[in-house]
Design an enzyme around this catalytic site. Structure first.
Site, short mmCIF file in Angstrom:
data_model
loop_
_atom_site.label_atom_id
_atom_site.label_comp_id
_atom_site.label_asym_id
_atom_site.label_seq_id
_atom_site.Cartn_x
_atom_site.Cartn_y
_atom_site.Cartn_z
N CYS A 159 -56.03 -58.41 29.84
CA CYS A 159 -55.46 -57.25 30.56
C CYS A 159 -54.72 -56.29 29.63
O CYS A 159 -54.41 -55.17 30.01
CB CYS A 159 -54.52 -57.73 31.66
SG CYS A 159 -55.29 -58.91 32.78
N HIS A 215 -49.50 -52.63 33.47
CA HIS A 215 -50.63 -53.38 34.00
C HIS A 215 -50.21 -53.87 35.38
O HIS A 215 -49.14 -54.46 35.54
CB HIS A 215 -50.97 -54.56 33.09
CG HIS A 215 -51.90 -55.52 33.74
ND1 HIS A 215 -53.04 -55.12 34.37
CD2 HIS A 215 -51.83 -56.87 33.90
CE1 HIS A 215 -53.64 -56.16 34.89
NE2 HIS A 215 -52.93 -57.24 34.62
N ASN A 250 -55.74 -56.70 41.02
CA ASN A 250 -55.58 -56.76 39.56
C ASN A 250 -56.94 -56.45 38.92
O ASN A 250 -57.88 -57.23 39.04
CB ASN A 250 -55.10 -58.17 39.18
CG ASN A 250 -54.90 -58.35 37.69
OD1 ASN A 250 -55.36 -57.53 36.89
ND2 ASN A 250 -54.23 -59.42 37.31
#
Ligand code: UT7
Length: 332
Positions: free
Chosen positions: A117, A257, A287
């Site tokens: 990520c 993030h 996500n």
């Protein structure tokens, strides 16, 4: 790296998400979960999922084409393509090469970068250095993910969290004093075992030690990642704010993030910032790993939230464990 780094910035941006929506109500029919649990614990209401016949890199193609158009250049001007991804369709040909062929970026070099990520911020940092040393003029950095292909759809601990999306930027020269003012990337491999996705060639011996890897799907110790994330988002943000000789009050927006609303709230609290510094997308996309920062940034720009001269903190964390941050003075 915190030296004076003016003159390289984002000159074009674009994003793409699949049309298909998977809601929390849909998930209630698939695993033992509830809309209430997911919304309360994560902030996610729905996520976008690729249909099974569409390769993941197609999302990257769409996002890249929009970013190139926004930059006012053509695909043939691109010197390098970096695809930040943790869910490529193939190990090779690399996602960046598949995208290169499809958009017709004939002269571009191309490679994938996997920092989970944190991948988009890692990609920005690598690209910035190629541009600063004068080797290249235009670099495409794409965060492109199809995490629906990697999660265990029987594991409620992970399958409710993730979605598919891509965001892309073109980096190039900008007026002095604008652009990427400071960057910071880091890793702690000793914590790698709290978030894992085994490759097809993992050994039987490894599987004996870590039994959950037998299924060859994503596995996560959510609470360990959570604690790490809140702490590292604060530290990495401060690092680039200081690196650019700015203070917290100078920051107009933070693009974290987006893995969990509670992680973002915790990090903002530690930084002494209010929640209106964020452009939230987690509620509708879940996500989306390396795509989450560029997709949120693109949507905020399109909604007219970001003005020339605004100071933006981009900050990511993820598998590895890795983290990365950048302070950008918006140049468009
Ligand atoms: O992108 C980077 C990677 N990922 C992350 O950053 C995620 C970081 N971690 C998190 O966001 C959170 O830890 C989670 C959302 C994954 C989990 O939230 P939590 O508040 O830490 O819950 P928990 O793991 O402590 O689980 C609490 C309870 C457990 O039940 P018991 O043992 O208390 O009976 C879980 O089994 O919630 C249960 N649970 C669920 N219940 C309904 C876990 N997942 C679900 C679910 N629906 N989907």
């Amino acid at each position: 790296m915190n030296k004076e780094l003016n003159g390289v910035g984002i000159i074009g941006i674009g994003s793409a998400v699949p049309e298909k929506i998977l809601t929390n109500a849909d998930l209630e029919k698939m695993v033992d979960t509830s809309d209430e649990w997911i919304t309360k614990r994560t902030g996610i209401s729905e996520r976008r999922i690729l249909d099974k016949d569409t390769p993941v890199y197609e999302l990257g193609v769409k996002a890249a084409q929009k970013a190139i158009e926004d930059a006012g250049i053509t695909a043939e001007d691109i010197d390098l393509i970096i695809a930040a991804t943790t869910s490529p369709d193939y190990l090779f040909p690399q996602m960046a090469c598949l995208i290169q062929a499809k958009i017709g970026a004939k002269k571009a070099a191309a490679f994938d970068l996997n920092a989970a990520c944190s991948g988009f911020v890692y990609g920005l940092t690598v690209a910035q250095n190629f541009l600063l040393n004068g080797q290249y003029k235009y670099i495409l950095v794409i965060g492109c993910e199809g995490l629906s292909r990697m999660v265990d759809w029987e594991d409620r601990n992970t399958c409710v969290l993730f979605g598919d999306a891509a965001g892309a930027v073109v980096l190039g020269a900008v007026d002095n004093k604008y652009g990427i003012l400071s960057t910071h990337i880091g890793a702690d491999g000793e914590m790698g075992n709290v978030l894992t996705m085994p490759c097809c060639y993992i050994t039987e011996e490894d599987i004996k030690v870590r039994e959950h890897e037998n299924k060859k799907v994503m596995w996560m110790d959510g609470q360990e990642v959570f604690k790490f994330a809140v702490k590292i988002m604060e530290q990495a943000s401060l690092k680039v704010i200081e690196g650019a000789n700015l203070s917290i009050e100078d920051v107009n927006y933070v693009f974290p993030h987006q893995a969990n609303t509670r992680i973002i709230d915790g990090a903002l609290k530690r930084l002494g910032m209010k929640s209106d510094k964020i452009h939230p997308i987690i509620q509708k996309y879940g996500n989306i790993s390396s795509a989450s920062i560029p997709v949120a940034l693109d949507e905020a720009v399109k909604e007219g939230k970001i003005k020339k001269g605004d100071n933006l903190v981009l900050v990511g964390f993820g598998g590895g464990l890795t983290w990365g941050s950048a302070l950008i003075k918006w140049a468009k």
